[in-house]
Enzyme design. Sequence first.
Site, PDB file in Angstrom:
ATOM      1  CB  CYS A   1      -0.910   0.026   1.255  1.00 18.94           C
ATOM      2  SG  CYS A   1      -1.691  -1.442   1.569  1.00 18.94           S
TER       3      CYS A   1
ATOM      4  CE  LYS B   1       7.707  -0.264  -9.929  1.00 15.60           C
ATOM      5  NZ  LYS B   1       8.092  -0.836 -11.473  1.00 15.60           N
TER       6      LYS B   1
HETATM    7  O1  M6R Z   1      10.790  -4.447  -6.550  1.00 16.24           O
HETATM    8  P1  M6R Z   1      11.250  -5.943  -7.040  1.00 16.24           P
HETATM    9  O2  M6R Z   1      12.095  -5.806  -7.944  1.00 16.24           O
HETATM   10  O3  M6R Z   1      11.984  -6.699  -5.866  1.00 16.24           O
HETATM   11  O4  M6R Z   1       9.924  -6.646  -7.524  1.00 16.24           O
HETATM   12  C1  M6R Z   1      10.067  -7.904  -7.679  1.00 16.24           C
HETATM   13  C2  M6R Z   1       8.620  -8.233  -8.656  1.00 16.24           C
HETATM   14  O5  M6R Z   1       7.602  -8.090  -7.688  1.00 16.24           O
HETATM   15  C3  M6R Z   1       8.462  -7.596  -9.852  1.00 16.24           C
HETATM   16  O6  M6R Z   1       9.491  -7.684 -10.741  1.00 16.24           O
HETATM   17  C4  M6R Z   1       7.308  -8.256 -10.683  1.00 16.24           C
HETATM   18  O7  M6R Z   1       7.416  -9.213 -11.290  1.00 16.24           O
HETATM   19  C5  M6R Z   1       7.069  -6.848 -11.634  1.00 16.24           C
HETATM   20  N1  M6R Z   1       5.713  -6.797 -11.815  1.00 16.24           N
HETATM   21  C6  M6R Z   1       7.459  -7.275 -13.145  1.00 16.24           C
HETATM   22  O8  M6R Z   1       7.245  -6.347 -14.129  1.00 16.24           O
END
Ligand code: M6R
Length: 603
Positions: free
Chosen positions: A2, A598
């Site tokens: 959030c 995100k």
């Molecule tokens: O913030 P992070 O790079 O650790 O996030 C990891 C994943 O949650 C993130 O890469 C997710 O798979 C995205 N939506 C990919 O586009």
Amino acid sequence: MCGISGIVSYKNVSKRLVKSLSNLEYRGYDSCGVAYLRNGQIEIRKDIGTISEVEARERLSDPVSCIGIAHTRWATHGGVTKANAHPHLSYHQNFVIIHNGIISNFRELREELSKQGYEFKSDTDSEIVAQLLEYHYEQTKDVEQALVDTIHRLEGSYAFATITPYDPERIYCTRHESPLLIGVGPDSQYIGSDLNAFIEYTKNLITLSDGEYAILDKDGYVIKNAMTGREAQREITHISWDAEISKKGGYPHFMLKEIHEEPQVVHTVMQLESEKIAKLAEMINEAKRVYLTGMGTAYYVTVIAQYYLAQLTGKFYNTLCADEFENVGEFDEDTLVIAVSQSGETYDTLSALRCAKNRGAKTAAVVNMLGSTMSHDVDHVIMQGSGSEICVLSTKAALAQVVALIRTGIELGSHFSPDQAEEFDQRRREILQTPQYIQQILDELSGIIRLIANKIYHITNWLFLGRGIYYAVSLEGALKLKEVTYHHAESMTGGFMKHGTISLIDSQMGSVFFVPPETEKKLHTDTMSNVEEIKARGGFVLGVHSGPFNPLFDQQIILPDAPPFIMPLLHIAASHLLAYFVAVKLRRNIDKPRSLAKSVTVP
Ligand code: M6R
């Protein structure tokens, strides 16, 4: 997961607060709300829907107040309802809170306070925080003590903030395993779950550590340790990012803007201090066992890097999805765990790092977000400096992470094989050319990829296939297509496809092949055999390659003929554009696809 924001100021905060909330909306977008203190009373406005929808209905930014907190939600406990939207008010209406994370013992605490006559209005775990604050205030008549007592009762992960008429000019906030930053301004103080909350207003940042709480007023802040009560001295970090980077800059979506920033972020990573890269290479060299880890795209970055590292060093480095770390990982003081994360706040990746650290392993990370938990918690961090990535899909950050790890591989390779210095210099020169090739794709192929997307958007089931490093690229390509178009896409090696999945092939099934350049003879030939196998069964094939036009493909994206070493990076960029244009055709919510957020800060 959030978004949390808060401002205390000499001036009215409401417009800034709602703007700040919009800048955080990518963290969750089921519902949102604000709370102000006005004339000694708490005023809450909240509802389900996007911030602009709720603003239009509830006029979130109308009240005039010098103190307020705000929240945008990604539901975990309790459905998407107005009652479950934050902020949450205590039973006697004296404390209002916003919370990010999960309070794992909320049921026991709820039962306990229900017996004391407290009534609950929501199904969330968060509401308990407001009730506990009020309960403890009743015992002590001291807001700070009530906060400390509340912190001591909570289990799980949390970042929360509260305002109360009992102390109407201060924001109280704390964190445990969930991000919380403080923004320090000349006449206003800010809180945020990431720096997008306040980067438009101040570039002076402090990261709160686990177990600390902060009290902010319009002139400044104090940070204390919740266990000892001792004051903590903190250095302020100055952010160099421009707030402009968080704006769309004329592009219809952040995703497209961020794909267009790919040449720049590759260039930036190539300019990062060599010492930082050399230190990571040294840590790898000294470790007996190395793991690369991350989640989602960040994990796929590690898989792509695994192939590059193997090529550059002749060694195999383990990659492991962060959420499975504790189940199979084997670590001791001779182990190094390298995490990759855009946000630096991903729950599973942080848990993997903690687990490794607890067993004596060394940790390192490639991270984009300044001030993030991961960037502080690891033994060595490479801040990739790709600027804010607002679209929920990771594109430019992922590509930059791959390049950071390639640089590390080149450094390691040069160390292992000093006699091949010229070859490694050549690799460096090739990476330096990557931005210009990606720019060429953006300039010359966007139109063609869009046309292809318009022809194939109706195909709802896809295989993404490749061999060698192109298999790793296909993992990332499939995830991008899946998350933004809601079409099913499954990735596997060309070889594996024959062992079961091939039975799915018919005219309704699409396949995207990432084809290596012809110079990589065996990989190329084997990949093309797989294309033939699919065509022989009536399947539709989209080829991404750098060779001459090939009539075998139903559709094809012909990439510039770049050096083979950097070709996978070009394929990644093309796969990002492909996912984007299919999603445009399908009119998807591109920057905020359904059910995603995100940064995933919960288990
Ligand atoms: O913030 P992070 O790079 O650790 O996030 C990891 C994943 O949650 C993130 O890469 C997710 O798979 C995205 N939506 C990919 O586009």
